[in-house]
Design an enzyme around this catalytic site. Sequence first.
Site, PDB file in Angstrom:
ATOM      1  N   ASN A 167       0.835  -1.214   0.000  1.00  0.00           N
ATOM      2  CA  ASN A 167       0.000   0.000   0.000  1.00  0.00           C
ATOM      3  C   ASN A 167       0.865   1.258   0.000  1.00  0.00           C
ATOM      4  O   ASN A 167       0.536   2.244  -0.674  1.00  0.00           O
ATOM      5  CB  ASN A 167      -0.949   0.005   1.202  1.00  0.00           C
ATOM      6  CG  ASN A 167      -2.187  -0.821   0.951  1.00  0.00           C
ATOM      7  OD1 ASN A 167      -3.031  -0.442   0.132  1.00  0.00           O
ATOM      8  ND2 ASN A 167      -2.293  -1.968   1.612  1.00  0.00           N
ATOM      9  N   ARG A 178      -0.371  -1.753  14.799  1.00  0.00           N
ATOM     10  CA  ARG A 178      -0.453  -1.305  16.187  1.00  0.00           C
ATOM     11  C   ARG A 178      -1.741  -0.507  16.343  1.00  0.00           C
ATOM     12  O   ARG A 178      -2.163   0.171  15.407  1.00  0.00           O
ATOM     13  CB  ARG A 178       0.709  -0.358  16.538  1.00  0.00           C
ATOM     14  CG  ARG A 178       2.079  -0.854  16.182  1.00  0.00           C
ATOM     15  CD  ARG A 178       2.601  -1.908  17.115  1.00  0.00           C
ATOM     16  NE  ARG A 178       2.525  -1.519  18.512  1.00  0.00           N
ATOM     17  CZ  ARG A 178       2.598  -2.390  19.521  1.00  0.00           C
ATOM     18  NH1 ARG A 178       2.720  -3.677  19.273  1.00  0.00           N
ATOM     19  NH2 ARG A 178       2.533  -1.972  20.760  1.00  0.00           N
ATOM     20  N   LEU A 221      -3.432   2.647  17.960  1.00  0.00           N
ATOM     21  CA  LEU A 221      -2.963   3.921  18.517  1.00  0.00           C
ATOM     22  C   LEU A 221      -3.804   4.315  19.727  1.00  0.00           C
ATOM     23  O   LEU A 221      -5.008   4.038  19.786  1.00  0.00           O
ATOM     24  CB  LEU A 221      -3.039   5.010  17.446  1.00  0.00           C
ATOM     25  CG  LEU A 221      -2.098   4.793  16.255  1.00  0.00           C
ATOM     26  CD1 LEU A 221      -2.386   5.814  15.151  1.00  0.00           C
ATOM     27  CD2 LEU A 221      -0.639   4.867  16.682  1.00  0.00           C
ATOM     28  N   ASN A 243      -6.739   4.848   8.147  1.00  0.00           N
ATOM     29  CA  ASN A 243      -6.245   3.469   8.103  1.00  0.00           C
ATOM     30  C   ASN A 243      -6.909   2.741   6.946  1.00  0.00           C
ATOM     31  O   ASN A 243      -8.060   3.031   6.603  1.00  0.00           O
ATOM     32  CB  ASN A 243      -6.606   2.764   9.421  1.00  0.00           C
ATOM     33  CG  ASN A 243      -6.178   1.301   9.444  1.00  0.00           C
ATOM     34  OD1 ASN A 243      -5.046   0.968   9.090  1.00  0.00           O
ATOM     35  ND2 ASN A 243      -7.080   0.419   9.850  1.00  0.00           N
ATOM     36  N   HIS A 267      -8.085  -1.083   5.846  1.00  0.00           N
ATOM     37  CA  HIS A 267      -8.348  -2.387   6.477  1.00  0.00           C
ATOM     38  C   HIS A 267      -8.959  -3.332   5.441  1.00  0.00           C
ATOM     39  O   HIS A 267      -9.841  -2.927   4.673  1.00  0.00           O
ATOM     40  CB  HIS A 267      -9.309  -2.199   7.656  1.00  0.00           C
ATOM     41  CG  HIS A 267      -9.601  -3.482   8.364  1.00  0.00           C
ATOM     42  ND1 HIS A 267      -8.694  -4.074   9.223  1.00  0.00           N
ATOM     43  CD2 HIS A 267     -10.668  -4.314   8.296  1.00  0.00           C
ATOM     44  CE1 HIS A 267      -9.205  -5.211   9.670  1.00  0.00           C
ATOM     45  NE2 HIS A 267     -10.410  -5.383   9.128  1.00  0.00           N
ATOM     46  N   ASP A 305     -10.248  -0.552  14.505  1.00  0.00           N
ATOM     47  CA  ASP A 305     -10.943  -0.436  13.218  1.00  0.00           C
ATOM     48  C   ASP A 305     -12.381   0.046  13.381  1.00  0.00           C
ATOM     49  O   ASP A 305     -13.291  -0.417  12.684  1.00  0.00           O
ATOM     50  CB  ASP A 305     -10.909  -1.789  12.468  1.00  0.00           C
ATOM     51  CG  ASP A 305      -9.478  -2.285  12.259  1.00  0.00           C
ATOM     52  OD1 ASP A 305      -8.617  -1.463  11.931  1.00  0.00           O
ATOM     53  OD2 ASP A 305      -9.237  -3.489  12.426  1.00  0.00           O
TER      54      ASP A 305
END
Length: 204
Positions: A16, A94, A96, A110, A112, A148
């Site tokens: 990515n 990780r 946060l 992010n 996912h 997430d």
Amino acid sequence: MPAMRVVVLVSGGGTNLQSLLDAGRSGALGPAAIVGVISSRPGVRALDRAVAAGVSARVLDHRAFADRAAFDAALKSEVQSLGADLVVLAGFMRVLTEGFLFGFEDRVINIHPSLLPAFPGVRAPAQALQHGVKISGCTVHFVDAGVDTGAIIAQAAVPVLDGDTEETLQARILVEEHRLLPAVVASLAAGGFRREGRRVHRVP
Ligand code: GAR
């Protein structure tokens, strides 16, 4: 001076990250520029990709810190020293803490590999196969202190095919990730999204 300075956080292969670097080189990120890459693990391929692209690459090994708060404080000061306007988690494994996110509201995203809120956490493609879903995909979302759980910005769907393995489904999803993530970064740089609570709208 780019209009949006982007720092990418990684932990692994960095495909990515590569899609972002390629988009930056071709002009597809608009006014956004990748100004730094930070890995939570040493020796990962993502670091080689950053170096090959001439982007500042640093390792912040999470194992060297006593706890999450200490790691996040060090990470935040690295990100701030790079002058980040936007932080992109691209395979960053990780979670946060609030301490990192404070002051970075709506500026951390992010990617996912599932259609959230289904299958958060690790090995999302394996979770999708276990549940027998027929459609999966990927999600780009703002990051909050959950796993997430932040507001969803954009998603792309792929079919789950008979005979899929975790690897074949993951590969099909990755193709969409590599398209979706640069598109979202370019759009954010152009002011293309507005968040209202959990809903993120496109600005026409
Ligand atoms: C990607 O599939 C990304 O969505 C996933 O890790 C992979 C990293 O690949 N992230 C997560 O599962 C985060 N919960 P890459 O290092 O080749 O970009």
